[in-house]
Design a protein around this motif. Structure first.
Motif, PDB file in Angstrom:
ATOM      1  N   ARG A   1      44.683  47.118 -40.925  1.00  0.00           N
ATOM      2  CA  ARG A   1      44.788  48.250 -41.855  1.00  0.00           C
ATOM      3  C   ARG A   1      45.900  48.021 -42.871  1.00  0.00           C
ATOM      4  N   ASP A   2      46.985  47.403 -42.453  1.00  0.00           N
ATOM      5  CA  ASP A   2      48.103  47.140 -43.361  1.00  0.00           C
ATOM      6  C   ASP A   2      47.718  46.154 -44.464  1.00  0.00           C
ATOM      7  N   GLU A   3      46.754  45.286 -44.177  1.00  0.00           N
ATOM      8  CA  GLU A   3      46.343  44.284 -45.162  1.00  0.00           C
ATOM      9  C   GLU A   3      45.301  44.820 -46.145  1.00  0.00           C
ATOM     10  N   LEU A   4      44.567  45.860 -45.756  1.00  0.00           N
ATOM     11  CA  LEU A   4      43.545  46.422 -46.640  1.00  0.00           C
ATOM     12  C   LEU A   4      44.201  47.143 -47.817  1.00  0.00           C
ATOM     13  N   PRO A   5      43.550  47.157 -48.974  1.00  0.00           N
ATOM     14  CA  PRO A   5      44.181  47.697 -50.189  1.00  0.00           C
ATOM     15  C   PRO A   5      44.412  49.201 -50.183  1.00  0.00           C
ATOM     16  N   GLY A   6      43.712  49.945 -49.334  1.00  0.00           N
ATOM     17  CA  GLY A   6      43.950  51.382 -49.252  1.00  0.00           C
ATOM     18  C   GLY A   6      43.263  52.196 -50.318  1.00  0.00           C
ATOM     19  N   SER A   7      42.291  51.620 -51.005  1.00  0.00           N
ATOM     20  CA  SER A   7      41.592  52.359 -52.059  1.00  0.00           C
ATOM     21  C   SER A   7      40.572  53.347 -51.494  1.00  0.00           C
ATOM     22  N   ASN A   8      40.159  53.122 -50.225  1.00  0.00           N
ATOM     23  CA  ASN A   8      39.193  54.019 -49.567  1.00  0.00           C
ATOM     24  C   ASN A   8      37.961  54.253 -50.439  1.00  0.00           C
ATOM     25  N   CYS A   9      37.482  53.187 -51.073  1.00  0.00           N
ATOM     26  CA  CYS A   9      36.372  53.308 -52.019  1.00  0.00           C
ATOM     27  C   CYS A   9      35.016  53.394 -51.335  1.00  0.00           C
ATOM     28  N   GLY A  10      34.917  52.874 -50.121  1.00  0.00           N
ATOM     29  CA  GLY A  10      33.645  52.892 -49.412  1.00  0.00           C
ATOM     30  C   GLY A  10      32.732  51.735 -49.770  1.00  0.00           C
TER      31      GLY A  10
ATOM     32  N   CYS B   1      35.832  43.666 -46.967  1.00  0.00           N
ATOM     33  CA  CYS B   1      36.441  44.431 -48.062  1.00  0.00           C
ATOM     34  C   CYS B   1      36.166  43.763 -49.407  1.00  0.00           C
ATOM     35  N   PRO B   2      35.325  44.374 -50.261  1.00  0.00           N
ATOM     36  CA  PRO B   2      35.013  43.765 -51.557  1.00  0.00           C
ATOM     37  C   PRO B   2      36.172  43.837 -52.540  1.00  0.00           C
ATOM     38  N   VAL B   3      37.032  44.813 -52.358  1.00  0.00           N
ATOM     39  CA  VAL B   3      38.166  44.983 -53.274  1.00  0.00           C
ATOM     40  C   VAL B   3      39.233  43.925 -53.024  1.00  0.00           C
ATOM     41  N   GLY B   4      39.532  43.678 -51.769  1.00  0.00           N
ATOM     42  CA  GLY B   4      40.557  42.698 -51.422  1.00  0.00           C
ATOM     43  C   GLY B   4      40.144  41.271 -51.699  1.00  0.00           C
ATOM     44  N   GLY B   5      38.839  41.015 -51.578  1.00  0.00           N
ATOM     45  CA  GLY B   5      38.342  39.680 -51.853  1.00  0.00           C
ATOM     46  C   GLY B   5      38.827  38.638 -50.859  1.00  0.00           C
ATOM     47  N   MET B   6      38.827  37.391 -51.286  1.00  0.00           N
ATOM     48  CA  MET B   6      39.187  36.280 -50.431  1.00  0.00           C
ATOM     49  C   MET B   6      40.639  36.325 -49.938  1.00  0.00           C
ATOM     50  N   PRO B   7      41.631  36.693 -50.779  1.00  0.00           N
ATOM     51  CA  PRO B   7      43.017  36.728 -50.283  1.00  0.00           C
ATOM     52  C   PRO B   7      43.203  37.653 -49.085  1.00  0.00           C
ATOM     53  N   VAL B   8      42.624  38.853 -49.140  1.00  0.00           N
ATOM     54  CA  VAL B   8      42.724  39.802 -48.029  1.00  0.00           C
ATOM     55  C   VAL B   8      41.923  39.303 -46.832  1.00  0.00           C
ATOM     56  N   ALA B   9      40.764  38.739 -47.100  1.00  0.00           N
ATOM     57  CA  ALA B   9      39.919  38.227 -46.017  1.00  0.00           C
ATOM     58  C   ALA B   9      40.637  37.135 -45.224  1.00  0.00           C
ATOM     59  N   GLN B  10      41.367  36.272 -45.913  1.00  0.00           N
ATOM     60  CA  GLN B  10      42.089  35.193 -45.237  1.00  0.00           C
ATOM     61  C   GLN B  10      43.210  35.739 -44.345  1.00  0.00           C
ATOM     62  N   LYS B  11      43.915  36.769 -44.827  1.00  0.00           N
ATOM     63  CA  LYS B  11      44.987  37.368 -44.029  1.00  0.00           C
ATOM     64  C   LYS B  11      44.425  38.052 -42.780  1.00  0.00           C
ATOM     65  N   ILE B  12      43.296  38.744 -42.956  1.00  0.00           N
ATOM     66  CA  ILE B  12      42.683  39.433 -41.822  1.00  0.00           C
ATOM     67  C   ILE B  12      42.135  38.417 -40.823  1.00  0.00           C
ATOM     68  N   ALA B  13      41.605  37.296 -41.337  1.00  0.00           N
ATOM     69  CA  ALA B  13      41.093  36.246 -40.460  1.00  0.00           C
ATOM     70  C   ALA B  13      42.199  35.681 -39.577  1.00  0.00           C
ATOM     71  N   GLU B  14      43.387  35.561 -40.134  1.00  0.00           N
ATOM     72  CA  GLU B  14      44.529  35.075 -39.346  1.00  0.00           C
ATOM     73  C   GLU B  14      44.867  36.056 -38.222  1.00  0.00           C
ATOM     74  N   ILE B  15      44.813  37.343 -38.542  1.00  0.00           N
ATOM     75  CA  ILE B  15      45.096  38.373 -37.533  1.00  0.00           C
ATOM     76  C   ILE B  15      44.064  38.332 -36.420  1.00  0.00           C
ATOM     77  N   MET B  16      42.807  38.165 -36.804  1.00  0.00           N
ATOM     78  CA  MET B  16      41.709  38.191 -35.839  1.00  0.00           C
ATOM     79  C   MET B  16      41.485  36.842 -35.171  1.00  0.00           C
ATOM     80  N   GLY B  17      42.169  35.813 -35.659  1.00  0.00           N
ATOM     81  CA  GLY B  17      41.990  34.481 -35.085  1.00  0.00           C
ATOM     82  C   GLY B  17      40.619  33.910 -35.330  1.00  0.00           C
ATOM     83  N   SER B  18      40.097  34.134 -36.525  1.00  0.00           N
ATOM     84  CA  SER B  18      38.756  33.653 -36.857  1.00  0.00           C
ATOM     85  C   SER B  18      38.767  32.996 -38.229  1.00  0.00           C
ATOM     86  N   GLU B  19      37.595  32.531 -38.643  1.00  0.00           N
ATOM     87  CA  GLU B  19      37.445  31.902 -39.947  1.00  0.00           C
ATOM     88  C   GLU B  19      36.768  32.866 -40.912  1.00  0.00           C
TER      89      GLU B  19
END
Length: 265
Positions: free
Chosen positions: A43-52, A76-94
């Motif tokens: 949640r901390d990595e997501l942009p917080g726009s709550n756009c749906g 998350c379409p708003v965060g794009g690849m940079p956010v996806a990479q950070k979340i992947a690290e948290i989740m331990g996935s690719e």
């Protein structure tokens, strides 16, 4: 009130407070729900726009779904690849391949192509115009109203009104989905940015009605579907739709469409 009565009242309040505290403590133990630490980190990595735009109610819902493995780290379409990479690290996935999506307006009914039933002089809003008789001042009751409600809610300024029709700047679009939800005619959808062959119409009317209403309307003849060698075109409610997973961009549909409403972008 004498001293004894005061002490009794104070003692009663203390006892009640202790009982309530005890009950709440027990309830907290009994009904305690374990929270996945990863959920708050995501949640901390997501942009917080709550756009749906991700398909969930907001960033909190998406974070919970990702933590449970119910949504991909790249949701998350708003965060794009940079956010996806950070979340992947948290989740331990690719992250894997992340397909860019953009908003697309399924209408090519510009001023010179469509007929008008009456002049609208109300509030400059598609939402209000759609509440007028017939849901539109134009003969086509499914097309773009052109009053810019979608452009007004777009934080990226990715939508402009050109010749009374909404046009998306795909370089600026982040696929947040706000324009989809505001459009009263449901004309806008998110599609793969790489989808080069697109149907520019949403009319559910039959052929004769479409011809009388707009020069840029699908008449439901079916020639595109019949000539598609990959079965990538289907018809729903008298309108052609392209299955982008099957489409091989051969161009047969573009060539066969008599109304030229399937175009290459």
């Amino acid at each position: 009130m004498n001293f004894n009565e005061i002490m009794i009242a104070v003692g009663t309040v203390c006892v009640i407070s202790l009982v309530i505290g005890l009950v709440l403590g027990i309830a907290e133990k009994v009904f305690h729900v374990e929270t996945d630490e990863r959920e708050s980190l995501v949640r901390d990595e997501l942009p917080g726009s709550n756009c749906g735009g991700c398909g969930y109610a907001g960033c909190d819902s998406l974070a919970k779904a990702i933590a449970k493995g119910e949504a991909p780290v790249s949701a998350c379409p708003v965060g794009g690849m940079p956010v996806a990479q950070k979340i992947a690290e948290i989740m331990g996935s690719e992250v894997g391949e992340m397909e860019k999506r953009v908003a697309y307006v399924k209408c090519d009914g510009t001023c010179e192509k469509r007929e008008t039933d009456y002049n609208y002089f109300g509030i400059d809003s598609c939402v209000y115009a759609a509440k007028m008789p017939g849901s539109s001042p134009y003969s086509c009751k499914y097309g773009c109203l052109g009053f810019g409600s979608c452009a007004k809610v777009c934080d990226q300024r990715a939508i402009r009104i050109i010749d009374n029709k909404a046009v998306v700047d795909e370089e600026l679009c982040i696929a947040c989905g706000k324009c989809l939800r505001i459009c009263p005619h449901n004309l806008i959808e998110l599609i793969p940015a790489a989808a080069s062959h697109r149907v520019q119409c949403s009319s559910q009317s039959r052929g004769k009605e479409v011809r009388n209403a707009c020069e840029a309307g699908c008449i439901g003849c079916g020639l595109c579907a019949k000539n598609c060698p990959h079965d990538a075109i289907i018809f729903e409610n008298n309108i052609a739709k392209i299955d982008y997973e099957k489409c091989k961009k051969c161009g047969a549909c573009v060539e066969k469409c008599p109304r030229k409403i399937i175009k290459i972008f």
